[in-house]
Design a protein around this motif. Structure first.
Motif: not given
Length: 387
Positions: A100, A122-123, A125-128, A119, A130
């Motif tokens: 991150k 997935e986190e 992918r969601r927060t970082c 998890s 493109t």
């Protein structure tokens, strides 16, 4: 004092002040650079003032400030320019936070994870951004390493890979060395050492092409013989030596190698309570009856308390580690060793320079992992019985 001498002294003071100010400006570097620079400059200046006349003290102190300023100029950070970085062990802990952190700074981050559907992945992918990519990468699986290499090459193409951060690691079972099953020694070596070596060998062609950086996350336990850490410390010591050899061999390719030896930080390296219970069961299943008898059931079962002690004395703020890794990746002239964490640098110096007997005495005094005495050692007259 003559007018000439007085003017010379004031000139030296002015030069010293100017150089000191420049050094302080340069000391705004990440991690431990600034603190150590201030300490070295202060010690040197104090030694000069105590041992020499004012004139020569100022001359030498000015020279030291100039040399320190020149040295710290090499610590300026290179522009990010979306440089690509591979980080192993990105599921959780320091690796997760580092993914991150570097993504926010503008790096193109490849996060190698143990479970791409977990998890942690997935986190990320969601927060970082493109630019970010998650790679299935168990560092003990040769095929996954090859697959990850192919995906990195496909994405970076001619830009190359700027840095590899070998972060993936496990603590294994913190217990007396005799109690740790061989399977845990081998597992620590597989993940902490052999995995890092194989990842390094796979991605070195890309690092040589970019003249980039290899950063290995070792541990203070790789240089300081800590109680209960025979398996973990041995694997990290091997990684530290590997880093030292590769640093010299890769210098001809202009690839820079840094070794990070953090102190205690709170991560999930100790595992879940279920994992800890399994480790405890592994101890009992692999011990001979004689060893179980001499250590005693109570002492053996108390080994699980080591996990609590590790967490209690660890810091929850991992930013010093992240900043030092950033420096190792981005500085024009990165350091060979980084020791983020309270006391890590002092302990490594202590074990390196103090007589063995003195180190052993203080190590026992400050041992917070002590969890009782083996059964046979607590019996009266056990020494006489042994003889």
């Amino acid at each position: 004092m003559s007018t000439f001498s007085s003017e010379t002294a004031w000139l030296c003071l002015a030069v010293t002040a100017a150089l000191g100010g420049l050094v302080l400006c340069k000391l705004k570097s990440p991690g431990q650079v600034g603190g150590k620079g201030v300490c070295l400059a202060g010690l040197w200046g104090g030694a000069c003032l105590l041992s020499l006349s004012l004139f020569w003290s100022l001359i030498l102190f000015s020279l030291s400030c100039f040399l320190l300023y020149t040295y710290l100029s090499g610590q300026e950070l290179l522009p990010v320019d979306q440089k690509a970085v591979l980080i192993t062990g990105g599921d959780s802990g320091i690796g997760h936070a580092l993914c991150k952190y570097l993504d926010q700074l503008g790096f193109t981050v490849f996060a190698g994870v143990l479970d791409e559907n977990g998890s942690g992945a997935e986190e990320l992918r969601r927060t970082c951004s493109t630019r970010f990519s998650v790679l299935q990468l168990d560092v003990t699986d040769s095929q996954q390493i090859k697959d990850a290499y192919s995906k990195v090459v496909q994405k970076v193409q001619n830009r190359g890979l700027w840095a590899v951060v070998n972060n993936a690691g496990i603590l294994g079972l913190p217990a007396d060395g005799e109690l740790i099953p061989m399977i845990h020694y081998k597992r620590c070596m597989d993940v902490n050492f052999f995995g890092a070596v194989e990842v390094t060998k796979a991605f070195l062609p890309l690092l040589r092409k970019s003249k980039g950086r290899l950063v290995n996350i070792s541990s203070m336990a790789g240089g300081v013989p800590l109680f209960k850490m025979a398996a973990y410390g041995s694997s990290k010591a091997a990684l530290t030596m590997f880093s030292a050899v590769m640093r010299q061999e890769l210098s001809k390719w202009e690839v820079k190698v840094s070794n990070i030896q953090p102190g205690g930080f709170k991560t999930n390296i100790t595992g879940t309570s279920e994992m800890q219970e399994k480790l405890e069961k592994d101890i009992l299943d692999h011990l001979t009856p004689d060893v179980q008898e001499e250590y005693g059931q109570d002492y053996i079962l108390a080994q699980k308390n080591v996990f609590k002690a590790v967490s209690t004395y660890a810091s929850s703020d991992v930013s010093p580690v992240l900043q030092d890794i950033q420096h190792a990746i981005s500085a024009k002239s990165p350091f060979t060793f980084y020791t983020p964490g309270s006391g890590a640098y002092l302990w490594l110096c202590f074990v390196s320079f103090s007589p063995t007997g003195i180190f052993d005495y203080f190590n026992k005094k400050f041992n917070y992992l002590n969890n009782g005495t083996p059964r046979i050692l607590s019996m009266p007259n056990w020494k006489n019985k042994a003889m």
